[in-house]
Design an enzyme around this catalytic site. Structure first.
Site, PDB file in Angstrom:
ATOM      1  N   ASP A 153      -6.170  -5.426   5.773  1.00  0.00           N
ATOM      2  CA  ASP A 153      -7.325  -4.906   5.029  1.00  0.00           C
ATOM      3  C   ASP A 153      -8.350  -6.018   4.840  1.00  0.00           C
ATOM      4  O   ASP A 153      -9.550  -5.859   5.090  1.00  0.00           O
ATOM      5  CB  ASP A 153      -6.814  -4.398   3.668  1.00  0.00           C
ATOM      6  CG  ASP A 153      -7.839  -3.525   2.965  1.00  0.00           C
ATOM      7  OD1 ASP A 153      -8.890  -3.248   3.560  1.00  0.00           O
ATOM      8  OD2 ASP A 153      -7.583  -3.128   1.823  1.00  0.00           O
ATOM      9  N   TYR A 185       0.813  -1.225   0.000  1.00  0.00           N
ATOM     10  CA  TYR A 185       0.000   0.000   0.000  1.00  0.00           C
ATOM     11  C   TYR A 185       0.841   1.268   0.000  1.00  0.00           C
ATOM     12  O   TYR A 185       0.292   2.366   0.026  1.00  0.00           O
ATOM     13  CB  TYR A 185      -0.921   0.023   1.229  1.00  0.00           C
ATOM     14  CG  TYR A 185      -2.113  -0.874   1.077  1.00  0.00           C
ATOM     15  CD1 TYR A 185      -1.939  -2.223   0.816  1.00  0.00           C
ATOM     16  CD2 TYR A 185      -3.399  -0.381   1.199  1.00  0.00           C
ATOM     17  CE1 TYR A 185      -3.017  -3.062   0.681  1.00  0.00           C
ATOM     18  CE2 TYR A 185      -4.485  -1.222   1.068  1.00  0.00           C
ATOM     19  CZ  TYR A 185      -4.289  -2.554   0.802  1.00  0.00           C
ATOM     20  OH  TYR A 185      -5.365  -3.385   0.673  1.00  0.00           O
ATOM     21  N   ASP A 237      -3.586 -17.570   5.439  1.00  0.00           N
ATOM     22  CA  ASP A 237      -4.671 -18.403   4.895  1.00  0.00           C
ATOM     23  C   ASP A 237      -5.237 -19.316   5.991  1.00  0.00           C
ATOM     24  O   ASP A 237      -6.455 -19.448   6.147  1.00  0.00           O
ATOM     25  CB  ASP A 237      -4.211 -19.213   3.666  1.00  0.00           C
ATOM     26  CG  ASP A 237      -2.802 -19.756   3.803  1.00  0.00           C
ATOM     27  OD1 ASP A 237      -2.091 -19.354   4.734  1.00  0.00           O
ATOM     28  OD2 ASP A 237      -2.404 -20.602   2.984  1.00  0.00           O
TER      29      ASP A 237
END
Ligand code: NAD
Length: 359
Positions: free
Chosen positions: A249, A125, A225
């Site tokens: 996020d 980001y 995950d």
């Protein structure tokens, strides 16, 4: 009586409506607030030719505290996101996103009480990107191909993932300080260090170092995950989750979904000397100006701000008022009704009135 100077950024879309409801509820706590109204977003673009005017940033810097409504990111090139711009300009490195079950809000999950601490400035980001086929991308790719055994395809688009030791340390330290201050027992570092050995590997190593310096709080780590799967299967085993920007996020929206969605999910962006609190949801343009938006996420962001100020009792009164009104289920906005019937739902202001009465 305590009095606080707060920069108030109502934003656009449904922002001004949920902000006004929140201002009224926060004032009903009996605390004193001097609200410094600041322009940002579409209104600021029309008025000042800039979605994030310098005067707005100066106000938040001066007050050290901001409460912000959602802001539309205009579609089209040349517009920076006010939300990302604000975080970067004020170096708001920690994004705090609690997800707590509120009785009466529909959700597949119950008894969720998680806090996602997302690094806010680094990772993919940071905005260092090169478009496919540009001379800059070509130069970057040829430099990489000289240095690396693994070759990058010539027409690749590139986004740089940056993780620093300092950025990792300050976000993990923030997670431990937050955990201690809020009587939380476990910090979990979330990463993908098995694949990204240097970037996520660095984040994990620093997290382990910080954990060793904070032995009073339990620590573990999970690959992102696996973390998502475990949140679906045994969320009660987790408490405070700290992670780099991109995972944060995604996982924080996952957690928001587990407690009933964007309408009830608050957030805070915290830096060294400045903090800005805002709901996770966007400006919901289709609902703007109709007085139907759910003010809960913004109200709970206001309660987070009160906690940040050490006004725990006032925060609990706001949270209690919200929980009571949602629990009763009559004076709530359409999205909190099982039938989603707007004609039977409360307006934004009616819900705020009911919360004030319940406080
Ligand atoms: P959104 O959050 O505005 O809307 C998603 C869905 O949730 C819509 O169906 C909307 O009606 C509903 N919703 C959201 N908040 C609600 C509320 N308080 N009450 C009732 N329903 C609510 O997301 P989007 O449509 O992807 O984005 C719209 C705009 O907001 C975009 O320009 C985006 O860039 C911006 N945005 C801003 C922020 C921010 O200011 N921090 C965050 C996300 C998106």
């Amino acid at each position: 009586m305590a009095r606080y100077q707060v920069s108030l950024l109502p934003g656009d879309g449904i922002g001004p409506e949920v902000t006004e409801a929140t201002r009224r509820v926060l004032e009903a706590t009996g605390l004193g607030f001097d609200w410094d109204y600041c322009d940002a977003g579409l209104g600021a673009l029309e008025k000042h030719g800039d979605v994030l005017p310098e005067a707005t940033l100066d106000s938040v810097r001066k007050n050290g505290l901001g409460l912000k409504g959602p802001i539309t990111t205009p579609i089209g090139s040349g517009f920076r996101s006010v939300n990302v711009g604000l975080r970067q300009a004020l170096q708001l490195y920690a994004n705090l996103r609690p997800g707590k079950t509120i009785k009466g809000v529909q959700s597949t999950f119950s008894d969720i009480d998680l806090v996602v601490v997302r690094e806010n400035l680094e990772d993919t980001y940071a905005g260092v990107e090169f478009d496919t086929g540009t001379p800059e991308a070509t130069e970057v790719i040829s430099a990489i191909n000289k240095l690396s055994d693994k070759q990058v395809a010539a027409d690749s688009a590139i986004t740089i993932k940056m993780i620093t030791p300092e950025g990792s340390r300050r976000i993990v330290e923030y997670a431990f300080v937050f955990a201690r201050k809020n009587n939380r027992k476990l910090v979990t570092a979330v990463h993908k260090a098995n694949i990204m050995k240097y970037t996520d590997g660095l984040f994990l190593r620093i997290a382990q170092e910080v954990a060793a310096e904070n032995p009073d709080i339990e620590f573990n780590d999970r690959i992102v995950d696996n973390m998502c799967m475990q949140l679906m299967q045994k969320p009660q085993q987790y408490d405070v989750l700290v992670m780099p920007n991109l995972y944060g996020d995604i996982v924080s929206d996952l957690v928001a979904g587990m407690v009933g969605g964007l309408g009830v999910a608050p957030g805070g962006n915290i830096g060294k000397d400045v903090a800005v609190f805002e709901p996770i949801h966007g400006s919901a343009p289709t609902h703007a100006g109709k007085g139907v938006a759910n003010p809960t996420a913004m109200l709970l962001s206001g309660a987070l701000m009160l906690r940040h100020l050490g006004e725990v009792e006032a925060a609990e009164r706001v949270e209690g008022g919200v929980a009571k009104v949602i629990g009763e289920g009559t004076k709530v906005t359409y999205d909190l009704r099982a039938d989603r019937d707007q004609s039977k739902a409360a307006s934004t202001n009616e819900m705020a009135d009911a919360i004030i009465a319940a406080m």
